[in-house]
Motif scaffolding. Structure first.
Motif, PDB file in Angstrom:
ATOM      1  N   ASP A  54     -15.906  -9.840  62.458  1.00 13.00           N
ATOM      2  CA  ASP A  54     -16.250  -9.464  63.838  1.00 13.00           C
ATOM      3  C   ASP A  54     -15.246  -8.509  64.469  1.00 13.00           C
ATOM      4  O   ASP A  54     -15.109  -8.484  65.695  1.00 13.00           O
ATOM      5  N   THR A  56     -14.523  -5.341  66.060  1.00  9.61           N
ATOM      6  CA  THR A  56     -15.317  -4.271  66.646  1.00  9.61           C
ATOM      7  C   THR A  56     -14.501  -3.527  67.688  1.00  9.61           C
ATOM      8  O   THR A  56     -13.558  -4.065  68.270  1.00  9.61           O
ATOM      9  N   HIS A  58     -15.625  -1.271  71.050  1.00 12.62           N
ATOM     10  CA  HIS A  58     -16.784  -0.885  71.843  1.00 12.62           C
ATOM     11  C   HIS A  58     -16.517   0.403  72.621  1.00 12.62           C
ATOM     12  O   HIS A  58     -15.428   0.590  73.175  1.00 12.62           O
ATOM     13  N   ARG A  91     -21.949  -1.080  64.912  1.00 19.57           N
ATOM     14  CA  ARG A  91     -22.731  -2.246  65.304  1.00 19.57           C
ATOM     15  C   ARG A  91     -23.370  -1.925  66.652  1.00 19.57           C
ATOM     16  O   ARG A  91     -22.668  -1.562  67.596  1.00 19.57           O
ATOM     17  N   ILE A  94     -25.153  -5.118  70.792  1.00 21.30           N
ATOM     18  CA  ILE A  94     -24.244  -6.219  71.098  1.00 21.30           C
ATOM     19  C   ILE A  94     -24.454  -6.581  72.566  1.00 21.30           C
ATOM     20  O   ILE A  94     -24.088  -5.816  73.462  1.00 21.30           O
ATOM     21  N   LYS A 110     -22.939 -10.634  67.051  1.00 16.72           N
ATOM     22  CA  LYS A 110     -24.295 -10.267  67.438  1.00 16.72           C
ATOM     23  C   LYS A 110     -24.501  -8.768  67.267  1.00 16.72           C
ATOM     24  O   LYS A 110     -23.564  -7.993  67.429  1.00 16.72           O
ATOM     25  N   GLY A 111     -25.751  -8.364  66.966  1.00 16.93           N
ATOM     26  CA  GLY A 111     -26.055  -6.951  66.865  1.00 16.93           C
ATOM     27  C   GLY A 111     -26.608  -6.558  65.509  1.00 16.93           C
ATOM     28  O   GLY A 111     -26.754  -7.378  64.591  1.00 16.93           O
ATOM     29  N   ASP A 113     -26.083  -4.000  62.277  1.00 16.60           N
ATOM     30  CA  ASP A 113     -25.039  -3.235  61.610  1.00 16.60           C
ATOM     31  C   ASP A 113     -25.625  -2.056  60.844  1.00 16.60           C
ATOM     32  O   ASP A 113     -26.684  -2.156  60.212  1.00 16.60           O
ATOM     33  N   LEU A 186     -17.341  -0.859  63.653  1.00 14.41           N
ATOM     34  CA  LEU A 186     -17.265  -2.133  62.954  1.00 14.41           C
ATOM     35  C   LEU A 186     -16.376  -1.979  61.732  1.00 14.41           C
ATOM     36  O   LEU A 186     -16.520  -1.016  60.967  1.00 14.41           O
ATOM     37  N   GLU A 188     -15.187  -4.749  58.912  1.00 16.80           N
ATOM     38  CA  GLU A 188     -15.153  -6.145  58.476  1.00 16.80           C
ATOM     39  C   GLU A 188     -14.600  -6.272  57.064  1.00 16.80           C
ATOM     40  O   GLU A 188     -14.841  -5.434  56.193  1.00 16.80           O
TER      41      GLU A 188
END
Length: 735
Positions: A54, A56, A58, A91, A94, A110-111, A113, A186, A188
């Motif tokens: 997670d 991220t 924004h 992502r 969101i 959430k969202g 990818d 994103l 990860e």
């Protein structure tokens, strides 16, 4: 090299570039919010992530709506990734349950990818496709295009190009509602834990450059950016203005100095600088003190800071000092558990009521704020950074309130990453030592940084001598029209129950135990000698045990040495010193109450006004069965004369309890604002009127979700408001 240049050019074709500026620093700039901050940085003008679950970043001020999808939307970035990266890319969609841009920053997991992995597979909305791309050998340009289709669906098309000319594309159609919300980068990996210094050094890194967002109807809100001046706080006391500015973790090459200017209306000079200050390396706070500040009207000011060659400003309004006959309204807040961030309806309601002072009594943040764990056992610089990312949420929530009125903000236990703290005079806990022995868990440097972020705007302390370990102090006083305020530190000198010889709840065992400590008792004795229509003590928690039930099962619990009803002899000594003419204002207990604190009787101590949490977490309730007179406690307010679980006299005038069974509700299946309201969240307003010699106390509920806040008639808890016509009498009556 020619191919690389062409790839780089693809990343900047069209769209709005998400500019993070030049240089190297931890902060990603005004237009990007990182989750969490310590896993992201700017290096030579590019965004660099330490990959993990997670993680991220924004784009602030950008929001996809159904209307935005009526025209094509394109998101592009150049990505360099390393082995160990599970996915790197974008992502979208969101969105929190509140469907609010800032709240959605914390909607983890959430969202939809759209990404690439270290093996060259491209991934889109749960689909994966193997390709011949070689992302570990150089940068890849990733472009996601969204186009509306019929029947409420949107076509997604992800293309990837590597430095060798390799090309791949993958397509998928999704429900349009799936991509409504924030847009983020994103990065990860298979790392799932909270970030530690050691883990950060071992994890995969991803580099993003030339990030852009293009779309004719994409929501763009320039006011949603944050920084470089994050917010300000101020007090004005006897002609001394103390103003602090909170800054983010900037780079070594960035300027360290801010200016404070005022708009000079008497002469035609416009903005005039009256002070300059540098922000410190730990708290990132600049402090301005301007003496001889005597104005009979509000003064417009602004903080200025030059960053990346541009002058950034933060406007402020400095209100005039109030006259001794002027009614004063003080708003009281505490305990934000974080799930209702950014508490928009509550903040708007406070703004509509326009208090003269706002008081935040502690637990402005909790260790779990924003997710991703807590950095306690780390190098102190890293722990401070973890605190700052959480405290920035508090400032972002309240900065519109803070910029236009004086404030008092004091830290409590969770602010210094230490629940239930007994400060023992500033002692430091030794490794492996239990907290009940008394002392601070976190290092001196950390505690001082936290205190500076919150209290730097207070008037100078009564006695600035730090504790023997070097922890600073801030207890002080200030005048607000007819109200003389004493600001004290509940926890710093309080002894821990682990050092008591004998039963910890028997008074004979507690004869030498400290609560406020000699220094603060001396301060209060001198403060009481000054003349003022109203004497008010601002502290962290009530000097009683104002809850009968607590915990996630709301089970009975009569005793708790964390409450300031303990140690009882020191509590009584402090209350005898203050007497019945003083009003004590606090928070901390996730429960609101107005009560008379009794010593030998039920009416010989101060009035106590305790605000609930703005977003209550750990449940507490005041549900006594019988009063001391043997009468059933009224379920409408549980008022009357009581002896708390520690043996202290307490006359309850009104209480703000949670709704029954609200402790069983959880944020994953209840709207955050509804959850806050049912748990008894809200705030307090106390109005002090010297001409009528009375005080109006009101505890106000967290507003109904989606309602427009009333300017004069917000919803009170049952039993409020209460008007006290004489402080010493203190029995009051409801209007």
């Amino acid at each position: 090299m020619a191919m690389l240049l062409s790839i780089m050019a693809v990343g900047v074709v069209g769209g709005d570039p998400i500019d993070v500026g030049e240089g190297t620093r931890r902060w990603l700039g005004p237009g990007v919010w990182p989750n969490p901050m310590q896993d992201w940085s700017v290096e030579d003008g590019a965004i660099v992530a330490i990959a993990g679950e997670d993680r991220t970043a924004h784009a602030l001020g950008y929001w996809l709506t159904l209307e935005a999808l009526e025209a094509p939307v394109e998101v592009t970035a150049v990505i360099d990734l390393s082995a160990g990266t599970l996915v790197a890319g974008f992502r979208l969609g969101i969105a929190s349950a509140l469907q609010e841009h800032r709240a959605s920053l914390l909607a983890h997991g959430k969202g939809v990818d759209a990404a690439i992995d270290a093996q060259g597979r491209v991934l889109l909305g749960g689909q994966a496709m193997a390709t011949d791309l070689k992302p570990q050998e150089g940068p890849v340009v990733l472009t996601l295009r969204l186009s509306a289709k019929a029947l409420g669906r949107t076509a997604l098309r992800l293309t990837a190009t590597d430095r060798h000319g390799g090309y791949a594309t993958i397509e998928k159609a999704v429900e349009s509602t799936a991509v409504i919300g924030n847009i983020a980068l994103l990065a990860e990996s298979d790392f799932k834990g909270p970030t530690r210094v050691a883990s950060a050094a071992q994890r995969a890194r991803v580099r993003f450059s030339d990030w852009s967002i293009d779309g004719e109807r994409v929501i763009r809100d320039p006011s949603a950016v944050l920084g470089p001046i994050l917010w300000s706080q101020y007090t004005l006391n006897d002609g001394l203005l103390t103003l602090s500015a909170q800054m983010p973790p900037l780079g070594e090459e960035d300027a360290r100095t801010l200016g404070f200017e005022v708009l000079d209306a008497k002469v035609d000079v416009g903005w005039r600088e009256v002070a300059r200050s540098a922000f410190d390396a730990d708290a990132r706070v600049a402090v301005f003190r301007v003496s001889d500040w005597h104005h009979d009207q509000a003064i417009l000011g602004r903080l200025t800071y030059v960053w990346q060659g541009e002058t950034h400003t933060w406007p402020v309004t400095i209100r005039p000092e109030l006259g001794k006959d002027t009614p004063v309204r003080i708003a009281v807040m505490s305990c934000d558990a974080g799930y209702a961030f950014p508490q928009t309806p509550l903040v708007e309601q406070v703004l509509a009521q326009d208090p003269d002072l706002v008081f935040f009594a502690g637990d402005q943040i909790y260790e779990h704020f924003g997710g991703f764990g807590v950095a306690r056992i780390e190098p102190v610089e890293f722990a401070i950074l973890d605190y700052l990312r959480k405290y920035i949420q508090f400032g972002w929530t309240w900065r519109e309130v803070l910029r236009g009125r004086p404030s008092v903000i004091i830290p409590d236990d969770h602010d210094v990453f230490h629940g239930n703290i007994w400060g023992a005079g500033g002692r430091l806990l030794e490794s492996g030592e239990r907290p009940v022995r008394g002392g601070y868990m976190m290092p001196v440097r950390f505690v001082n940084a936290v205190q500076r972020t919150q209290t730097a705007s207070l008037p100078p302390p009564y006695d600035p001598t730090p504790t023997p370990t070097g922890i600073g102090v801030y207890y002080t006083s200030m005048r607000l029209g007819p109200v003389d305020l004493a600001i004290i530190e509940d926890r710093k000198w309080k002894d821990g129950p682990g050092v008591i010889n004998g039963p910890i709840y028997e008074r004979l065992s507690l004869g030498n135990a400290q609560l406020l400590g000699e220094r603060q008792e001396t301060f209060l004795a001198e403060w009481l000698e000054s003349d003022a229509p109203f004497k008010v003590v601002l502290s962290q928690t009530m000097f009683a045990k104002p809850a009968t039930h607590q915990g996630w099962k709301l089970e009975p619990k009569a005793r708790d040495p964390d409450a300031n009803g303990w140690p009882m002899p020191a509590r009584d000594r402090a209350l005898r010193l203050l007497g019945p003419d003083v009003v004590m204002v606090s928070g901390d207990q996730h429960l609101g109450m107005l009560a008379r604190l009794g010593i030998d009787t039920w009416d010989d101590g101060p009035l106590a006004f305790m605000a609930p949490g703005t977003s209550n977490g750990h449940p507490r309730a005041w549900w006594p069965e019988l009063t001391v007179d043997g009468e059933p406690a009224s379920p409408l307010g549980y008022t009357g004369r009581f002896i708390d679980g520690l043996g202290n006299n307490l006359r309850v005038l009104a209480v703000a309890n949670p709704e029954p069974s609200s402790n069983t509700l959880r944020s994953h299946n209840t709207s955050p604002y509804t959850l806050a309201r049912l748990r008894g969240s809200g705030y307090g307003i106390a109005k002090f009127d010297p001409l009528l010699d009375e005080i109006d106390f009101a505890l106000l509920r967290f507003p109904e979700n989606g309602t427009t806040p009333a300017t004069s008639d917000p919803e009170p808890f049952v039993g409020f408001p209460i008007k006290i016509s004489s402080v010493a009498q203190g029995l009051g009556k409801s209007r």
